[in-house]
Write an enzyme that holds these catalytic residues in place. Structure first.
Site, short mmCIF file in Angstrom:
data_model
loop_
_atom_site.label_atom_id
_atom_site.label_comp_id
_atom_site.label_asym_id
_atom_site.label_seq_id
_atom_site.Cartn_x
_atom_site.Cartn_y
_atom_site.Cartn_z
N TRP A 81 1.26 -1.50 0.09
CA TRP A 81 0.07 0.38 0.32
C TRP A 81 1.36 0.93 0.06
CZ3 TRP A 81 -4.36 -0.74 -2.14
CH2 TRP A 81 -5.36 -1.96 -1.64
N ASP B 136 -0.85 6.72 6.50
CA ASP B 136 -2.28 6.05 5.45
C ASP B 136 -2.23 4.73 7.27
OD1 ASP B 136 -4.24 4.09 5.43
OD2 ASP B 136 -2.72 3.68 3.71
N LYS C 171 -12.10 -1.31 8.02
CA LYS C 171 -11.14 -2.41 8.87
C LYS C 171 -11.53 -2.29 10.42
CE LYS C 171 -8.12 -1.69 5.29
NZ LYS C 171 -8.17 -2.71 4.71
N1 PMP Z 1 -4.15 1.82 3.10
C1 PMP Z 1 -3.87 0.67 3.37
C2 PMP Z 1 -2.86 0.71 4.81
C3 PMP Z 1 -5.02 -0.81 3.31
O1 PMP Z 1 -4.80 -1.41 4.01
C4 PMP Z 1 -5.86 -0.16 1.95
C5 PMP Z 1 -6.73 -1.30 2.24
N2 PMP Z 1 -6.67 -2.47 2.32
C6 PMP Z 1 -6.17 0.72 1.58
C7 PMP Z 1 -5.02 1.51 1.58
C8 PMP Z 1 -6.71 0.63 0.22
O2 PMP Z 1 -8.17 0.91 1.03
P1 PMP Z 1 -9.66 1.55 -0.11
O3 PMP Z 1 -9.73 0.24 -0.37
O4 PMP Z 1 -10.76 2.28 1.04
O5 PMP Z 1 -9.46 2.67 -1.19
#
Ligand code: PMP
Length: 363
Positions: A105, A175, A199
């Site tokens: 991510w 994030d 989450k």
């Molecule tokens: N950052 C992290 C640490 C994540 O775990 C996730 C999704 N699993 C995301 C970003 C992406 O999130 P979204 O699907 O809400 O765009």
């Protein structure tokens, strides 16, 4: 026959929600008490919704101790849209943004920022397959960076920052999608914190953004209106129609967290759940944790078995026994138990029993 029995849901997200929250949502689904309509059917400009929104914001402020000079926003587009909005709003022309690369991510956040400006990858644990968080001494920070971006919990690799990096006066942007409100947080250390709700906070479709007020001055008037933090803050997240149902559920989840005793209490529970599982992983060597011990996540517990074949069998048998969603992310394989705030302790104990039995029969 469809079953209404709940399984133990180890999904990485969207993830398990507290049962009392689901029950209240079910009770209120057709008609909110005293309102005669469901939350999905009322105007986002109505007093009823304004109160729900204010309550959700106040709960987050109280739980996380968000200081008065920070704004709490609910947006859409997931954490992924924040990968773009952060540099659009905070990375001025001619400046550099520092990013710490700790996983899949973080890499995506870096890729998006690079489309918009100059990025310095100030530290990376890619060479170690992202099995740890870098030490402060490994970070080569840009002195006058626009901000430093970290991923507080790496959902796929199962690592988390235990202590925040020292970034001096540069705003720290985080994030926190996968460990938001999982324990006490010193918001003052951050310029901006963001995360998808799906989450620890509620359903997908709501993104929490906590931003220090002085940073709003960086949002240029030329930005697309919807992608401008200043506009979102000036309109209290009501520039357009927000995810009203999602914000309502997030409000209920924060009420639930308060009723448990807040973030100190939930941190204790999260620590206990994770310790149970890590002790089992470390017990004999049959299971192997993928993250280095000092970087282990309390939310996403990643582990391997002696062979991929056994991992498949484990996942299949676990599912049949009511332990759902243990397959690791397709990018890394292996197994992953995501045990966010709402994941029940008895589910962790149950998985530990299952693991012992599996080792006895397959080890
Ligand atoms: N950052 C992290 C640490 C994540 O775990 C996730 C999704 N699993 C995301 C970003 C992406 O999130 P979204 O699907 O809400 O765009």
């Amino acid at each position: 026959m469809p079953t209404t029995t709940r399984v133990f849901n180890f999904s990485a997200g969207p993830a398990v929600l507290p049962v009392p929250v689901l029950e209240q949502a079910q009770r209120d689904l057709v008609a909110l008490p005293g309102v005669g309509m469901s939350v999905m059917e009322i105007s986002h400009r109505s007093k009823v919704f304004e109160d729900l929104l204010a309550r959700a914001i106040a709960n987050i402020r109280e739980l996380a101790g968000v200081p008065a000079n920070y704004r709490i926003l609910f947006m859409q587009g997931g954490a992924s849209l924040q990968f773009s909005m952060v540099p659009m709003n905070l990375l001025g022309p001619g400046s550099t943004a520092d990013y710490v690369d700790t996983g899949t991510w973080a890499t995506k956040a870096i890729e998006e920022a690079r489309r918009l400006g100059t990025v310095n990858v100030t530290g990376s644990t890619k060479a170690d397959k992202y099995n740890r968080i870098p030490a402060q001494s490994e970070l080569r920070l840009t002195a006058d960076a626009s901000y430093v971006h970290i991923t507080t919990n790496n959902t796929i690799e199962g690592t988390e920052w235990k202590t925040l990096p020292d970034v001096a006066d540069v705003p720290l942007v985080a994030d926190a999608s996968s460990n938001m409100l999982s324990g006490p947080i010193d918001v003052n250390r951050f310029g901006l914190i963001y995360g998808g709700a799906q989450k620890n906070l509620g359903p997908s479709g709501v993104t929490l953004v906590v931003i220090r007020e002085d940073l709003l001055a960086r949002s240029g008037a030329g930005l697309p209106t919807m992608l401008n933090y200043k506009v979102q803050a000036e309109n209290n997240s009501l520039y357009n129609t927000p995810n009203t149902f999602g914000i309502y559920i997030l409000g209920l989840v924060t009420e639930w967290l308060k009723s448990l005793g807040g973030l100190t209490a939930i941190a204790r529970l999260n620590q206990r759940k994770a310790s149970l599982l890590y002790s089992e992983i470390d017990r004999t060597g049959f299971y192997r944790g993928t993250a280095q011990k000092e970087s282990r996540s309390l939310m996403n517990i990643t582990f391997r078995l002696p062979s991929e074949e056994l991992e498949k069998t484990f996942d299949r048998q676990a599912s049949a026994d009511g332990f759902d969603g243990l397959k690791g992310h397709r990018a890394v394989g292996g197994l992953r138990a995501s045990i966010y705030n709402a994941f029940p302790e008895e589910g962790v104990a149950g998985l530990v029993d299952f693991m012992r039995e599996f080792e006895r029969t397959h080890g």
